[in-house]
Design an enzyme around this catalytic site. Structure first.
Site, PDB file in Angstrom:
ATOM      1  N   ASP A   1       0.833  -1.192   0.000  1.00  0.00           N
ATOM      2  CA  ASP A   1       0.000   0.000   0.000  1.00  0.00           C
ATOM      3  C   ASP A   1       0.876   1.253   0.000  1.00  0.00           C
ATOM      4  OD1 ASP A   1      -2.398   1.730   0.517  1.00  0.00           O
ATOM      5  OD2 ASP A   1      -3.299  -0.207   0.983  1.00  0.00           O
TER       6      ASP A   1
ATOM      7  N   HIS B   1      -4.052   6.394   2.750  1.00  0.00           N
ATOM      8  CA  HIS B   1      -4.675   5.193   2.184  1.00  0.00           C
ATOM      9  C   HIS B   1      -4.204   3.925   2.892  1.00  0.00           C
ATOM     10  CE1 HIS B   1      -5.451   2.026  -0.842  1.00  0.00           C
ATOM     11  NE2 HIS B   1      -6.410   2.820  -1.311  1.00  0.00           N
TER      12      HIS B   1
ATOM     13  N   SER C   1     -10.609  -0.684  -2.479  1.00  0.00           N
ATOM     14  CA  SER C   1      -9.459  -0.660  -1.565  1.00  0.00           C
ATOM     15  C   SER C   1      -9.897  -0.867  -0.126  1.00  0.00           C
ATOM     16  CB  SER C   1      -8.716   0.676  -1.672  1.00  0.00           C
ATOM     17  OG  SER C   1      -7.941   0.749  -2.832  1.00  0.00           O
TER      18      SER C   1
END
Length: 790
Positions: free
Chosen positions: A154, A231, A560
């Protein structure tokens, strides 16, 4: 958690003496029946356990209750829980008089009236019935993923977030071989702990592709495992974050933020970087991260990354995720990947290799109602995340144009248009695109507007507009009522109230508009996505470097966010079934999924028109851990099965050998040794998938499947077929009998069509059931008749 049963004779004797005296006292003075009018739940605390005989403790609790209620039957009815681990005691439904009687008995430490608490969570784990609220199921997973290691590829991680606290965790698993790599604003020794046990970053391939060293300061990045975008921190928290109570985003979605496997360990492999206005991840960096993660000893790899369409074949070096995942799965690591955010168009699903667990995104039963009131006091409700103050009545504006011109779409509004100043702007749009409405809100705010009402085909994913700028989503029909008011009123005004949070009914489950759909464009006979999980408006921890994301928490939407929900569940399954292969875990998840939402209502798929969801939207369905933990049967596979798949796809033997070379002594493997069935071509339909997909049925077709019994040793399963419309499905044999010597059985499936024309896909199912388990495989069939013959 295991407890040894170490009963001592003297303790047992004393206990029976106590019970005898207790019964005598009750019989003479305190016998009360269940005839008292009003009952409530009380918790009876009897102090520290005197022994570890759990059955005897429970029996004791029932006997104490029986002496008060007068019969064993009444005791069984009244008993709610028997507490046998942390302390000795029980909860029961009692009248106030009965509770008072028990409180006066010897050996009773305390009688506590049951207090009702409102469960407040970030919703997705409650929605999936995977929290302490669902006690009977949650007891099965008391390990909470302890011992499992989840690796994430990630954007990095924000180590200071309290979601990565290691409080209460035991030692790091001894098999862990990874490291914490220091870098810019990241100290490997200081920032890692018993929760965040590994953190590395990979950028060499991106720098090589970019042609110069990456200057992190130009994009607010860090040349280290530290996360600048939020994220990776968000996905890590969803998968395995520790519990954090009373968290929200400016008051919205208030509750407990936590991961699915709160006791699992996290290893971050930063492969994506802020570049060219987005997160860019180089394939070679991804492959290196896979390689290191396999060595490090992770159990699960969570990959919230997808390529653009069209996809590269699995044997193409540019398909780094497929290749890296192949090697990881060969070593027993489950690889969970996002399906992509290119929906709702068909054939947009990514990460579609059969060895990958591919995840689509669904909503949960949560909404964010925002009241819009017109100057005539007519009110309606839209959806938004507006946390500012009530606007008061403000001028309503709409971009009227001549009938000779095209109507103004939201995307055509620009910052220099003065008519928007001091107004709430109403606009219409005909398409959904990520970031599209946020851009419109930015422009109208710069033009001096005070708010935005967007008319569009409703979706559950909301916009991340500025907190103090109302940005409300309404349906076309509601917008037409607002527009009628605007056109028929001399001085139209509107007021927007702050957003509220609503959990539970009547909010329904939907497959997200953006979630990429099947069938797979690479291999249509492989059903993708495999499963769906919550991925819409998910509240989780983020990097606090972005001023919009206050307190280090934010809502995000995307496949995601769905992916780490599955990764957390896989970690729980691995901790309970460490001997299950990646294919067995995938099968358990797919064949036990919900086809209606947890409340029993149908699941719809968002799109240009709303429709009932089908396997190309959600694979097996919405993930259901409480059934996946005990699936009954699994469709298992290994590396040789995946080699068979590659042969069926017609890939060159040299390419296949390179991908699967750990199973061969030389990379010069010939086609005949890899794909030996030249006279009888390999058919992809024989791949032992937990699903059946036939993209081109021209004549009666037969193939085989095999199932492994992971339930009770002596079991008999019956096949129940719900055939797709116009399709005949025959199963032989229709009964599967398992015993101590027969754990794996195969069956033959024959499929034929009665259609006289080429059709689209029709859907059905094949379910094996023993009366307790329901092992359901979605069936998708398309009849294709040849127009021309040779």
């Amino acid at each position: 958690m295991k407890f040894s049963l170490q009963t001592k004779n003297n303790n047992t004797s004393l206990l029976f003496v106590f019970i005898y005296l207790l019964i005598s006292v009750i019989s003479e003075q305190y016998l009360l029946t269940s005839a008292d009018p009003k009952s409530n739940v009380y918790i009876i605390h009897m102090g520290k356990k005197q022994h570890e005989d759990l059955k005897l403790l429970k029996k004791t609790h029932h006997e104490v209750l029986t002496t008060v209620l007068g019969s064993k039957e009444e005791s069984v009815k009244a008993m709610v829980y028997s507490y046998k681990h942390g302390f000795s005691g029980f909860a029961a439904k009692l009248t106030k008089t009965q509770a008072q009687t028990i409180s006066e008995l010897p050996g009773v430490a305390q009688v506590i009236p049951n207090q009702l608490f409102k469960v407040q969570t970030t919703r997705s784990w409650d929605y999936l019935q995977l929290s302490s609220r669902y006690q009977t199921h949650y007891d099965q997973i008391s390990k909470l993923g302890d011992g499992a290691i989840i690796g994430l590829l990630d954007t990095g991680i924000w180590p200071e977030s309290e979601t990565f606290s290691d409080k209460g965790l035991g030692p790091i698993p001894s098999r862990w071989k990874g490291m914490c790599e220091s870098g810019e604003n990241f100290n490997g020794t200081k920032h890692c702990n018993k929760k965040l046990i590994g953190a590395r970053y990979f950028i060499k391939a991106l720098e090589a592709e970019y042609g110069k060293p990456y200057i992190s300061t130009e994009s607010g990045e860090f040349l280290s495992p530290r996360d600048s975008s939020g994220h990776g921190t968000h996905t890590s928290t969803i998968a395995a974050g520790s519990s954090m109570a009373n968290r929200s985003y400016n008051g919205l979605g208030s509750g407990t933020v936590r991961g699915g496997a709160t006791q699992a360990r996290i290893a971050m492999y930063k492969v994506c970087w802020s570049l060219l206005s987005g997160g860019i991840c180089a394939g070679a960096d991804i492959l290196k991260a896979f390689d290191e993660a396999i060595r490090d000893g992770v159990d699960v790899l969570s990959v919230s990354i997808a390529a653009d369409t069209p996809s590269y074949p699995e044997v193409d070096d540019r398909n780094a995720i497929a290749i890296g995942a192949f090697h990881a799965v060969a070593k027993g690591v489950v690889v969970v990947c996002s399906a992509g955010n290119a929906g709702p168009s068909p054939q947009t699903v990514q990460n579609a290799s059969p060895w990958i667990l591919t995840v689509g995104a669904s909503s949960v039963d949560r909404s964010f109602p925002t009241v819009v009131t017109l100057g005539n006091n007519w009110s309606t409700t839209g959806q938004a995340m507006f946390t500012g103050a009530k606007t008061g009545f403000i001028k309503l504006a709409y971009p009227e144009v001549s009938d000779l011109k095209y109507p103004r779409d939201c995307k055509n509004l620009r910052r220099k248009e003065k008519w928007m100043r001091g107004s709430v702007v109403l606009c219409f749009t005909s398409s959904f695109k990520e970031g599209y409405i946020e851009d419109t809100a930015y422009f109208v705010k710069k033009a001096g507007a005070l708010g935005l009402i967007v008319a569009e085909n409703p979706t559950t994913a909301l916009y991340s507009c500025d907190d103090d700028f109302p940005c409300v989503q309404v349906s076309y029909d509601v917008a037409m009522n607002i527009l009628y008011y605007f056109r028929t009123t001399k001085s139209p005004k509107v007021r927007i109230s702050p957003t509220k949070t609503h959990d539970g009914r009547p909010v329904s489950t939907k497959l997200a508009y953006f979630s990429s759909r099947g069938p797979s464009s690479v291999a249509p006979a492989i059903l993708k996505p495999d499963i769906a999980a919550p991925g819409v408006n998910i509240l989780s921890a983020v990097s606090p470097s972005d001023p919009k994301k206050k307190n280090g928490f934010a809502f995000m939407s995307g496949t995601s966010m769905a992916t780490p929900h599955i990764s957390g569940i896989v970690a729980l399954l691995k901790s309970l079934h460490p001997d299950w292969s990646p294919a067995a875990i995938k099968s358990a998840i797919v064949t036990t999924a919900w086809n209606s939402d947890p409340s029993g209502e149908p699941i719809f798929a968002e799109g240009e028109t709303m429709k009932l969801a089908d396997p190309f939207d959600y694979g097996g369905g919405i993930v259901n851990f409480n059934s996946a933990v005990n699936p009954g049967l699994v469709y298992d596979m290994g590396t040789s099965d995946y080699i068979y798949y590659l042969c069926s796809m017609g890939y060159k033997a040299s390419a296949i050998a390179k991908l699967g070379q750990e199973n061969h002594t030389t990379t010069s493997t010939t086609s005949s040794s890899l794909c030996p069935n030249k006279k009888k071509p390999n058919t992809i339909l024989n791949l032992n998938l937990p699903t059946i997909t036939i993209p081109s049925l021209r004549r009666s077709t037969s193939f085989r499947r095999r199932v492994t019994n992971v339930g009770p040793t002596n079991s008999v399963y019956q096949a129940i077929v719900n055939p797709p419309q116009g399709i005949r499905v025959s199963i032989r044999p229709r009964f599967l009998v398992f015993n101590s010597t027969t754990k794996i059985l195969s069956f033959r499936v024959t499929v034929s069509s009665s259609h006289k024309v080429t059709t689209g896909y029709y859907f059905g199912s094949l379910t094996w059931t023993d009366g307790v388990h329901a092992v359901r495989s979605p069936v998708s069939v398309r009849t294709e008749l040849r127009v021309f013959s040779n």
